[in-house]
Design an enzyme around this catalytic site. Structure first.
Site, PDB file in Angstrom:
ATOM      1  N   GLN A   1      43.732  44.870  30.664  1.00 31.99           N
ATOM      2  CA  GLN A   1      42.318  44.800  30.278  1.00 31.99           C
ATOM      3  C   GLN A   1      41.455  44.263  31.426  1.00 31.99           C
ATOM      4  O   GLN A   1      40.583  43.417  31.233  1.00 31.99           O
ATOM      5  CB  GLN A   1      42.148  43.932  29.027  1.00 31.99           C
ATOM      6  CG  GLN A   1      42.489  44.635  27.735  1.00 31.99           C
ATOM      7  CD  GLN A   1      41.496  45.742  27.389  1.00 31.99           C
ATOM      8  OE1 GLN A   1      40.345  45.740  27.809  1.00 31.99           O
ATOM      9  NE2 GLN A   1      41.958  46.713  26.610  1.00 31.99           N
ATOM     10  N   SER A   2      41.675  44.771  32.614  1.00 34.99           N
ATOM     11  CA  SER A   2      40.971  44.279  33.798  1.00 34.99           C
ATOM     12  C   SER A   2      39.509  44.720  33.826  1.00 34.99           C
ATOM     13  O   SER A   2      39.207  45.918  33.824  1.00 34.99           O
ATOM     14  CB  SER A   2      41.671  44.791  35.058  1.00 34.99           C
ATOM     15  OG  SER A   2      40.897  44.535  36.210  1.00 34.99           O
ATOM     16  N   ASN A   3      38.611  43.760  33.892  1.00 30.97           N
ATOM     17  CA  ASN A   3      37.195  44.056  34.106  1.00 30.97           C
ATOM     18  C   ASN A   3      36.972  44.631  35.499  1.00 30.97           C
ATOM     19  O   ASN A   3      36.141  45.522  35.698  1.00 30.97           O
ATOM     20  CB  ASN A   3      36.353  42.784  33.944  1.00 30.97           C
ATOM     21  CG  ASN A   3      36.431  42.202  32.561  1.00 30.97           C
ATOM     22  OD1 ASN A   3      36.280  42.892  31.564  1.00 30.97           O
ATOM     23  ND2 ASN A   3      36.688  40.900  32.479  1.00 30.97           N
TER      24      ASN A   3
ATOM     25  N   VAL B   1      38.998  46.464  37.351  1.00 28.87           N
ATOM     26  CA  VAL B   1      39.404  47.870  37.452  1.00 28.87           C
ATOM     27  C   VAL B   1      38.333  48.763  36.839  1.00 28.87           C
ATOM     28  O   VAL B   1      37.976  49.804  37.419  1.00 28.87           O
ATOM     29  CB  VAL B   1      40.779  48.091  36.780  1.00 28.87           C
ATOM     30  CG1 VAL B   1      41.063  49.581  36.603  1.00 28.87           C
ATOM     31  CG2 VAL B   1      41.885  47.437  37.607  1.00 28.87           C
TER      32      VAL B   1
END
Length: 334
Positions: A75-77, A79
């Site tokens: 859930q990378s912001n 990326v």
């Protein structure tokens, strides 16, 4: 510091808003709490990585890159924002997503940032948790170059001396805003994870001789390791931009008491903070970074460690899209 010396693309209208949180200040009985809205950086629902990407994509374009490689948690912001900016400039984007949080939750694995990554056309590869993800990204970059691609590798969080320039710039912007408003800032607080935002702010404020201390609320590592990472990057960034005298070690301070049981794992304090800001101010925090950072602020105020007479600015790093990956957490807390 003359940041125009470095390649840069313009991605959002600056400055981001700076305003007082009247209801939260009243609810907690002081101190005076302000918020710097870096969740309002426009691109892909906004967030702090957009500032970093102005310089990272600027350098990538200057080098003739056509393919961006990066990495982050599922859930990378970072990326999500990188994939969007790459699309804006007609670049391909490959992201390596680490299973850093052990879960089979369908919301976490498929919605929120993951959904947006795919909508932005990002090619996704998964990796197991606990490996050196920056090394994996570099390996992917080598592989793509061997196949004839012009690949540019961005580390996790955009946190290197180039990306940190985004928050050197933000520190300059904040000082100008405060001066124009007649606002004396006693403390700046933000989440600290991959270190680039925290390090850039420290370098920018030291370079401006602003005498504004920065407190990073940790979201992953123990305090000694977090401060070491931030200080190392701050020194490299200061050298890169030419800050005379370097960065004093005392300028890097992290409080890592609010991580809970691990990165991306919800805490009661985070849930309370997210609900409190939503209900009192109509502002959405995220469950991994800004939610835990605000939980730290609330607790430190209640303990009296942040004094009632202080004026505190909270840097909101964005990431509300991640809330959709944690639907069950907030349903259970309702």
């Amino acid at each position: 510091m003359h940041l125009a010396r470095f390649p840069r693309v313009k991605l959002f209208p600056a400055p981001t808003p700076l305003h007082r949180l009247d209801n939260l200040t009243r609810e907690l009985g002081g101190p005076e709490i302000w918020i710097k809205r870096d969740d309002c950086t426009v691109v892909a629902t906004g967030g702090n990585k957009v500032r970093k990407l102005e310089f990272l994509i600027g350098e990538a374009k200057a080098q003739g890159a056509t393919h961006i490689v990066t990495q982050g948690a599922v859930q990378s912001n970072h990326v999500r924002q990188t994939a969007a900016v790459a699309a804006m400039f007609g670049m391909k984007c490959t992201a390596l997503l680490e299973h850093r949080v052990e879960t089979n939750d369908r919301d976490y694995l498929g919605s929120g940032n993951v959904l947006l990554d795919k909508l932005f056309g990002c090619e996704i590869e998964y990796r197991p948790g606990g490996i050196d993800m920056n090394a994996e990204a570099e390996k992917k970059g080598v592989e793509l170059r061997a196949a004839g691609q012009q690949a540019y590798v961005i580390p996790g969080g955009g946190s290197n001396k180039v990306g940190a320039l985004g928050y050197v710039s933000c520190a300059q912007e904040l000082v100008r805003q405060a001066d124009e408003m007649g606002l004396r800032i006693d403390r700046l607080v933000t989440a600290t994870g991959s270190a680039g935002t925290h390090a850039g702010l420290v370098v920018g404020l030291v370079g401006e001789n602003a005498a504004i201390p920065v407190l990073g609320i940790g979201v992953r590592l123990p305090r000694d390791r977090q401060e070491e990472n931030v200080f190392r990057l701050a020194e490299a960034t200061a050298d890169y931009v030419g800050v005379r005298g370097g960065i004093p070690r005392s300028a890097v301070v992290a409080n890592c008491d609010y991580v809970g049981t691990g990165y991306g794992i919800p805490t009661e304090g985070m849930v309370e903070a997210v609900r409190m800001l939503g209900r009192l101010e109509g502002i959405l925090l995220d469950p991994v970074y800004s939610g835990k950072a605000m939980a730290g602020i609330i607790d430190l105020i209640r303990k009296g460690e942040i004094g009632k007479g202080e004026t505190v600015v909270f840097l909101h790093t964005g990431g509300a899209v991640g809330l959709f990956g944690y639907t069950g957490t907030f349903e259970q807390a309702a």
